[in-house]
Design a protein around this motif. Structure first.
Motif, PDB file in Angstrom:
ATOM      1  N   ARG A  57       3.542  10.101   0.370  1.00  0.00           N
ATOM      2  CA  ARG A  57       3.676   8.709  -0.100  1.00  0.00           C
ATOM      3  C   ARG A  57       5.109   8.429  -0.551  1.00  0.00           C
ATOM      4  O   ARG A  57       5.712   7.413  -0.169  1.00  0.00           O
ATOM      5  CB  ARG A  57       2.717   8.460  -1.268  1.00  0.00           C
ATOM      6  CG  ARG A  57       2.872   7.091  -1.943  1.00  0.00           C
ATOM      7  CD  ARG A  57       1.954   6.939  -3.140  1.00  0.00           C
ATOM      8  NE  ARG A  57       2.384   7.726  -4.281  1.00  0.00           N
ATOM      9  CZ  ARG A  57       3.215   7.289  -5.228  1.00  0.00           C
ATOM     10  NH1 ARG A  57       3.725   6.063  -5.155  1.00  0.00           N
ATOM     11  NH2 ARG A  57       3.542   8.067  -6.245  1.00  0.00           N
ATOM     12  N   LYS A 113       7.829   9.833   0.277  1.00  0.00           N
ATOM     13  CA  LYS A 113       8.778   9.867   1.410  1.00  0.00           C
ATOM     14  C   LYS A 113       8.519   8.731   2.397  1.00  0.00           C
ATOM     15  O   LYS A 113       9.163   8.670   3.442  1.00  0.00           O
ATOM     16  CB  LYS A 113       8.661  11.207   2.141  1.00  0.00           C
ATOM     17  CG  LYS A 113       9.141  12.413   1.349  1.00  0.00           C
ATOM     18  CD  LYS A 113       9.088  13.686   2.162  1.00  0.00           C
ATOM     19  CE  LYS A 113       7.664  14.120   2.434  1.00  0.00           C
ATOM     20  NZ  LYS A 113       7.578  15.461   3.070  1.00  0.00           N
ATOM     21  N   SER A 114       7.573   7.851   2.067  1.00  0.00           N
ATOM     22  CA  SER A 114       7.157   6.759   2.953  1.00  0.00           C
ATOM     23  C   SER A 114       6.621   7.280   4.278  1.00  0.00           C
ATOM     24  O   SER A 114       6.722   6.617   5.315  1.00  0.00           O
ATOM     25  CB  SER A 114       8.314   5.770   3.200  1.00  0.00           C
ATOM     26  OG  SER A 114       8.684   5.150   1.992  1.00  0.00           O
ATOM     27  N   THR A 171       3.560   8.571   6.872  1.00  0.00           N
ATOM     28  CA  THR A 171       2.224   8.079   7.224  1.00  0.00           C
ATOM     29  C   THR A 171       1.229   9.223   7.131  1.00  0.00           C
ATOM     30  O   THR A 171       1.522  10.352   7.522  1.00  0.00           O
ATOM     31  CB  THR A 171       2.221   7.507   8.656  1.00  0.00           C
ATOM     32  OG1 THR A 171       3.151   6.418   8.722  1.00  0.00           O
ATOM     33  CG2 THR A 171       0.833   7.007   9.044  1.00  0.00           C
ATOM     34  N   SER A 216      -3.387   1.857  -3.834  1.00  0.00           N
ATOM     35  CA  SER A 216      -2.104   1.215  -3.532  1.00  0.00           C
ATOM     36  C   SER A 216      -1.963  -0.174  -4.145  1.00  0.00           C
ATOM     37  O   SER A 216      -0.849  -0.664  -4.322  1.00  0.00           O
ATOM     38  CB  SER A 216      -1.895   1.159  -2.012  1.00  0.00           C
ATOM     39  OG  SER A 216      -1.733   2.472  -1.497  1.00  0.00           O
ATOM     40  N   LYS A 252       5.049   1.891  -4.743  1.00  0.00           N
ATOM     41  CA  LYS A 252       5.234   2.556  -3.442  1.00  0.00           C
ATOM     42  C   LYS A 252       3.847   2.985  -2.976  1.00  0.00           C
ATOM     43  O   LYS A 252       3.279   3.948  -3.495  1.00  0.00           O
ATOM     44  CB  LYS A 252       6.158   3.766  -3.596  1.00  0.00           C
ATOM     45  CG  LYS A 252       6.744   4.263  -2.291  1.00  0.00           C
ATOM     46  CD  LYS A 252       7.776   5.341  -2.567  1.00  0.00           C
ATOM     47  CE  LYS A 252       8.524   5.742  -1.317  1.00  0.00           C
ATOM     48  NZ  LYS A 252       9.385   4.709  -0.775  1.00  0.00           N
ATOM     49  N   ARG A 311       0.303   5.160   2.793  1.00  0.00           N
ATOM     50  CA  ARG A 311       0.266   4.590   4.144  1.00  0.00           C
ATOM     51  C   ARG A 311      -0.698   5.418   4.992  1.00  0.00           C
ATOM     52  O   ARG A 311      -0.287   6.294   5.750  1.00  0.00           O
ATOM     53  CB  ARG A 311       1.668   4.589   4.749  1.00  0.00           C
ATOM     54  CG  ARG A 311       2.656   3.717   3.981  1.00  0.00           C
ATOM     55  CD  ARG A 311       4.071   3.888   4.472  1.00  0.00           C
ATOM     56  NE  ARG A 311       4.187   3.576   5.888  1.00  0.00           N
ATOM     57  CZ  ARG A 311       5.318   3.723   6.584  1.00  0.00           C
ATOM     58  NH1 ARG A 311       6.408   4.181   6.007  1.00  0.00           N
ATOM     59  NH2 ARG A 311       5.344   3.408   7.858  1.00  0.00           N
TER      60      ARG A 311
END
Length: 197
Positions: free
Chosen positions: A38, A40-41, A43, A68, A73, A76
């Motif tokens: 999460r 580190k963005s 998926t 979320s 942040k 995903r």
């Protein structure tokens, strides 16, 4: 009218026995991996067949909305079995073993995490997707039952429900979801859903 009370108690007792055998340290390792992805963005791809498909969908709901909603942040999560048209097209045109791997090929990256759910641990389409994920450098996770099958042996993090019952296995997989969600809800969102009766 038949009294099913003894059978009901037997099932509940079995469930409790399996819960007591779960590896809390491995669950903690997975939670850290999820949160790291999460941050580190990355998926988080998740997939399964049959009952495991609905478990995968439930994970996505709980993490993408439930958690979320309160995070700057967000997580995903993407469920690879949720797009019926895509799954059916791949199954029909290429083959059912490719329904998850095809969706990951050329898309999954090293900062991503891929979760395969398979009660037996031997679902070919899940194993093929895990192969693609590993070849891309992504972290891999398996949620299994029975003896873990091949999936438990090839993933980076293996969470196993040690029971020869598909029903109890699927129950435990949902508990993994809700357990992690409840703890993250408190630790990441500052909200406590653990209310004693």
């Amino acid at each position: 009218m038949k009294d099913y009370s003894s059978e009901i108690r037997e099932y509940i007792d079995l469930e409790i026995a399996v819960l007591k055998k779960l590896d809390a340290e491995k669950i903690s390792i997975l939670m850290n991996a999820l949160d790291s992805t999460r941050l580190k963005s990355g998926t988080i791809y998740i997939m399964g067949n049959g009952g495991s498909a609905t478990t995968a969908s439930h994970f996505v709901n709980d993490f993408n909305k439930g958690l979320s909603e309160y995070l700057e942040k967000p997580f995903r999560f993407v469920c690879l079995n949720d797009n019926t048209a895509t799954v059916m097209a791949i199954a029909n045109d290429i083959g059912y073993d490719e329904v998850f791997a095809f969706q990951l090929r050329g898309k999954v990256m090293k900062d991503d995490l891929v979760i395969g759910i398979s009660g037996s641990g031997n679902s070919k389409n899940v194993l093929k997707a895990i192969e693609i994920a590993k070849s891309s450098g992504a972290m891999t996770v398996g949620l299994t039952g029975f003896d873990g099958g091949r999936l438990a042996k090839v993933v980076d993090i293996s969470l196993n429900a040690p029971i020869m019952s598909m029903q109890v296995t699927e129950d435990i997989h949902m508990i993994f979801d809700h357990l992690m969600m409840a703890i993250f809800y408190k630790e990441l969102c500052g909200k406590d859903h653990l209310i004693e009766l």
